[in-house]
Design an enzyme around this catalytic site. Structure first.
Site, short mmCIF file in Angstrom:
data_model
loop_
_atom_site.label_atom_id
_atom_site.label_comp_id
_atom_site.label_asym_id
_atom_site.label_seq_id
_atom_site.Cartn_x
_atom_site.Cartn_y
_atom_site.Cartn_z
N ASP A 1 6.12 3.70 -8.01
CA ASP A 1 7.03 4.85 -8.00
C ASP A 1 6.21 6.12 -7.98
O ASP A 1 5.12 6.17 -8.57
CB ASP A 1 7.94 4.82 -9.24
CG ASP A 1 8.99 3.72 -9.17
OD1 ASP A 1 9.42 3.38 -8.05
OD2 ASP A 1 9.40 3.24 -10.23
N ASP B 1 14.00 3.05 -3.29
CA ASP B 1 15.09 3.36 -4.22
C ASP B 1 16.08 4.35 -3.60
O ASP B 1 17.29 4.26 -3.82
CB ASP B 1 14.54 3.94 -5.52
CG ASP B 1 13.64 2.96 -6.26
OD1 ASP B 1 13.81 1.74 -6.08
OD2 ASP B 1 12.77 3.43 -7.02
#
Length: 175
Positions: free
Chosen positions: A135, A154
């Site tokens: 991330d 995401d």
């Protein structure tokens, strides 16, 4: 006497979707996967773990790892979650393919599913290759705190989910 050959009405004929009708949706999913993996690889090679680079007063780039699911759910579960979430994603992709084939003519529905599928595959690639998801997008509000870091996969999943809901609401309103 000539006999006329009876043909079924167009409504009575079974509809067979060719695999070619799914190609645009596979292309969209592939674009999400490619953009996701290129950005993750760039961050992986350009940042040290935990390194933050401020971009604006509300956005940073950061390199963090998420061994869990959304918002690090089960992130400290000891490793089994890697295979659990990979399995869930593989089953979800299979179900998405079934839905896309069954409803190939529904453009917004298939577009939403293609985004979700691309995001799911992007994160599965990370889980299989690294044991965690990379991330790097960090949004925050001063005085309030940081939203959990996330990635392009995401975004694909989230935008796809919103479009899926919009499509369902449109369908409900039509009936």
């Amino acid at each position: 006497m000539a006999t006329k050959k009876k043909t079924a009405s167009p409504a009575a004929r079974p509809v067979y979707k060719s695999p070619a009708s799914l190609l645009p949706w596979f292309g969209i999913a592939l674009l999400v996967i490619l953009f996701d993996q290129v950005t993750k690889l760039t961050v992986e090679r350009s940042f040290f773990y935990g390194e933050t680079r401020p971009i604006t007063g509300f956005f940073n780039l950061i390199k963090v790892y998420n061994p869990g699911a959304a918002f690090s759910f089960l992130g400290d579960a000891g490793g089994w979650q890697r295979y659990f979430f990979t399995g869930i994603a593989i089953v979800a992709v299979g179900f998405i393919l079934y839905l896309m084939k069954k409803h190939a003519s529904q453009r917004l529905f298939c577009f939403a599913l293609a985004l979700i599928m691309g995001g799911a595959i992007g994160n599965v690639i990370d889980r299989l290759a690294y044991g965690h998801v990379i991330d790097f997008l960090d949004f925050y509000w001063k005085g309030v705190g940081h939203f959990p870091a996330f990635n392009i996969a995401d975004i694909g999943i989230s935008v796809g989910a919103v479009l899926f809901i919009v499509d369902e609401l449109r369908r409900v309103n039509k009936s």
